[in-house]
Structure formats: structure tokens, C-alpha cells
Design an enzyme around this catalytic site. Structure first.
Site, PDB file in Angstrom:
ATOM      1  N   ASP A   1       0.817  -1.210   0.000  1.00 39.71           N
ATOM      2  CA  ASP A   1       0.000   0.000   0.000  1.00 39.71           C
ATOM      3  C   ASP A   1       0.854   1.264   0.000  1.00 39.71           C
ATOM      4  O   ASP A   1       2.064   1.219   0.252  1.00 39.71           O
ATOM      5  CB  ASP A   1      -0.957  -0.001   1.204  1.00 39.71           C
ATOM      6  CG  ASP A   1      -0.293  -0.506   2.490  1.00 39.71           C
ATOM      7  OD1 ASP A   1       0.941  -0.391   2.622  1.00 39.71           O
ATOM      8  OD2 ASP A   1      -1.013  -1.026   3.352  1.00 39.71           O
TER       9      ASP A   1
ATOM     10  N   ASN B   1      -7.220  -3.231  14.482  1.00 40.79           N
ATOM     11  CA  ASN B   1      -8.627  -3.388  14.081  1.00 40.79           C
ATOM     12  C   ASN B   1      -8.815  -4.564  13.118  1.00 40.79           C
ATOM     13  O   ASN B   1      -9.905  -4.756  12.576  1.00 40.79           O
ATOM     14  CB  ASN B   1      -9.149  -2.092  13.459  1.00 40.79           C
ATOM     15  CG  ASN B   1      -8.480  -1.768  12.122  1.00 40.79           C
ATOM     16  OD1 ASN B   1      -7.574  -2.480  11.687  1.00 40.79           O
ATOM     17  ND2 ASN B   1      -8.919  -0.695  11.484  1.00 40.79           N
TER      18      ASN B   1
ATOM     19  N   HIS C   1      -7.179  -4.995  10.201  1.00 40.39           N
ATOM     20  CA  HIS C   1      -6.948  -4.739   8.774  1.00 40.39           C
ATOM     21  C   HIS C   1      -5.681  -5.455   8.298  1.00 40.39           C
ATOM     22  O   HIS C   1      -4.776  -5.731   9.075  1.00 40.39           O
ATOM     23  CB  HIS C   1      -6.906  -3.228   8.467  1.00 40.39           C
ATOM     24  CG  HIS C   1      -5.683  -2.501   8.920  1.00 40.39           C
ATOM     25  ND1 HIS C   1      -5.667  -1.146   9.147  1.00 40.39           N
ATOM     26  CD2 HIS C   1      -4.409  -2.912   9.180  1.00 40.39           C
ATOM     27  CE1 HIS C   1      -4.454  -0.776   9.497  1.00 40.39           C
ATOM     28  NE2 HIS C   1      -3.676  -1.818   9.538  1.00 40.39           N
TER      29      HIS C   1
ATOM     30  N   GLU D   1      -9.711  -2.068   5.478  1.00 38.09           N
ATOM     31  CA  GLU D   1     -10.257  -1.774   6.801  1.00 38.09           C
ATOM     32  C   GLU D   1     -11.560  -2.547   7.019  1.00 38.09           C
ATOM     33  O   GLU D   1     -12.254  -2.887   6.046  1.00 38.09           O
ATOM     34  CB  GLU D   1     -10.543  -0.270   6.916  1.00 38.09           C
ATOM     35  CG  GLU D   1      -9.340   0.632   6.691  1.00 38.09           C
ATOM     36  CD  GLU D   1      -8.448   0.757   7.932  1.00 38.09           C
ATOM     37  OE1 GLU D   1      -8.348  -0.211   8.715  1.00 38.09           O
ATOM     38  OE2 GLU D   1      -7.833   1.830   8.096  1.00 38.09           O
TER      39      GLU D   1
HETATM   40  P1  PGA Z   1       2.308  -1.727  12.547  1.00 31.16           P
HETATM   41  O1  PGA Z   1       1.261  -1.776  11.349  1.00 31.16           O
HETATM   42  O2  PGA Z   1       3.363  -2.712  12.228  1.00 31.16           O
HETATM   43  O3  PGA Z   1       2.827  -0.299  12.517  1.00 31.16           O
HETATM   44  O4  PGA Z   1       1.547  -2.046  13.781  1.00 31.16           O
HETATM   45  C1  PGA Z   1       0.798  -3.012  10.936  1.00 31.16           C
HETATM   46  C2  PGA Z   1      -0.404  -2.825  10.070  1.00 31.16           C
HETATM   47  O5  PGA Z   1      -1.199  -1.908  10.330  1.00 31.16           O
HETATM   48  O6  PGA Z   1      -0.580  -3.621   9.148  1.00 31.16           O
END
Ligand code: PGA
Length: 245
Positions: free
Chosen positions: A67, A136, A138, A143
Site C-alpha cells: 500500500d 482493528n 486490517h 479496513e
Molecule cells: P504496525 O502496522 O506494524 O505499525 O503495527 C501493521 C499494520 O497496520 O498492518
């Protein structure tokens, strides 16, 4: 899903780094899917270290990142492309022409999403996709929602997700974009093998639901239950936080 727990996030990163480097050595033209975020920083450190120690050749490797923020390019300090340059690409001999990224500054974002899908297809798909997970649930920027998009698309970010990304914008939430381009669920599930890494107790609820709950658009990571080859790597603090249930 195979689920493994490691005593520390560094131990997790060491094992996953070894797995990725061995895969590159076995298949020099491997197509990797790569994540950004706090969690993979230790993994990229391992990959750089192992590459130096063992002279790993990345010249045939292709990469596709999950992304990118809408409106940002590699010249922007907060972009995921800048993150990847800093944490991996500047330190290994990957050919810049083999680095796949959705262009957050493309004038026509829908066309850019189609282009990205075509580029992945032309590479004959992703052999090994490394994923993180949001608190959450995702994956990429897919999301929780009533419906999920199958292919690369423009996603609106949850406020919780934006707040989790302030780190890349000097702590300033106002600078975190509201939208991102992200691989869709089918793009992710088409990868031949997937490794999901998660650390820290804040992710415990999401990981428990991913492993043991039903498959639901309200927890996009739960769709990984439909994939035949997923390894989940957790650190002990996260695993300890789900154990009592
Ligand atoms: P993070 O992000 O490693 O900064 O927790 C992971 C994600 O949101 O996929």
C-alpha cells in the site's frame, strides 16, 4: 493456519528473516509482497544483516508493496516508498525497475490501481507475501467494513489507523492522509504463500479473532483462514494476552 510464538520480536524477526533469505536463495527471481509499519522494521534489519553476511543477491528479486498513501511519493518523508528505501531497498542490490509500488500521486487513481494489478499479474503473481495486521484486524489498508474490495483500490483510512501512522509524520495527525492505495483481498489471497507477523498485546484481540473467529468483513485478516498456506508469527507478549481466552 500454522501459528508460532517467539520469545521476543527480535527472535521472530530472526526466524522470518532467515525464511525470506532462504526463499530468495532458492528462487533468485522470487516475487515478494512486502509490508510497511513498525512491526517489519526488525525484519528488514535482519534481511540487511543476512544479505551482508551471506552475500545474498537481490538482483533478480521482484517486490510489490501492499500500500501507499494517496498524495505521497518517495520524495515525501512519510510515504511508504520512502520507508522502504530507508529500511530495505537502499541496502540490498534489488534492481529499482523490479520494485513495484502503487503511485499515490498518480493523476488517475483508478487507472493506477488497474496498472498495479496488471504489473503483479505480469510478474505471475506474488510467491511470498509478508503481512502485518492492524489492531482493528486490517491487512494492507483493507479496513473493517460491510464489504471488502477484491482488487487494488483507493481505501479510506479508519481514524484509528491514521492515529497509528502519526509516527511517519512527526507525530502530527493532521498530516496523515485520509486515503491510501492498497492491494485488495483477492490480490492478497492470490499470493502463493503468506506470512503474517504480529507483536505486542494491543494486537491480541485482532489476532484471536483472526485465528478462531468466523470469516468476516468486519475483520479482514479473518479471510486468511481461506488460504491454504499461511504462517502466523507472534511474539510472546501478544500470545500471552490471548492465552487466557
Ligand atoms: P504496525 O502496522 O506494524 O505499525 O503495527 C501493521 C499494520 O497496520 O498492518
Amino acid at each position: 493456519m500454522i501459528c508460532e510464538t517467539f520469545p521476543t520480536e527480535d527472535a521472530l524477526a530472526a526466524t522470518l528473516g532467515r525464511l525470506v533469505v532462504d526463499a530468495v536463495r532458492r528462487q533468485p527471481s522470487i516475487v515478494l509482497g512486502l509490508p510497511t509499519g513498525r512491526t517489519p522494521i526488525a525484519l528488514y534489519g535482519e534481511l540487511i544483516g543476512l544479505t551482508r553476511e551471506e552475500s545474498i543477491d537481490w538482483s533478480g528479486v521482484r517486490t510489490f508493496n501492499l500500500d501507499e498513501f494517496v498524495g505521497l511519493s518517495r520524495a515525501d518523508h512519510g510515504s511508504y516508498r520512502a520507508f522502504m528505501d530507508t529500511h530495505l531497498f537502499d541496502h540490498v542490490n534489488v534492481d529499482p525497475r523490479h520494485i513495484g509500488f502503487p503511485d499515490g500521486r498518480a493523476p488517475d487513481l483508478a487507472a493506477e490501481c488497474d496498472r498495479y494489478e496488471r504489473e503483479i499479474a505480469r510478474a505471475r503473481g506474488i510467491d511470498l507475501l509478508v503481512l502485518g495486521i492492524g489492531a482493528n484486524g486490517h491487512i494492507g489498508f483493507n479496513e473493517p467494513a460491510d464489504a471488502l474490495a477484491a482488487r487494488t483500490h483507493v481505501a479510506r483510512l479508519d481514524e484509528e489507523t491514521r492515529a497509528g501512522n502519526t509516527l511517519w509524520f512527526d507525530g502530527d495527525l493532521r498530516r496523515v492522509p485520509h486515503e491510501a492505495l492498497t492491494m485488495g483481498m483477492a490480490t492478497i489471497l492470490a499470493a502463493r504463500a503468506i506470512v503474517l507477523m504480529a507483536t505486542g498485546e494491543a494486537k491480541a484481540d485482532a489476532v484471536r479473532a483472526m485465528l478462531d473467529g468466523g470469516v468476516t468483513t468486519r475483520l479482514p485478516a479473518s479471510f486468511l483462514q481461506l488460504h491454504p498456506q499461511v504462517r502466523v508469527m507472534l511474539d510472546e507478549p501478544l500470545a500471552a494476552a490471548i492465552r487466557p481466552l
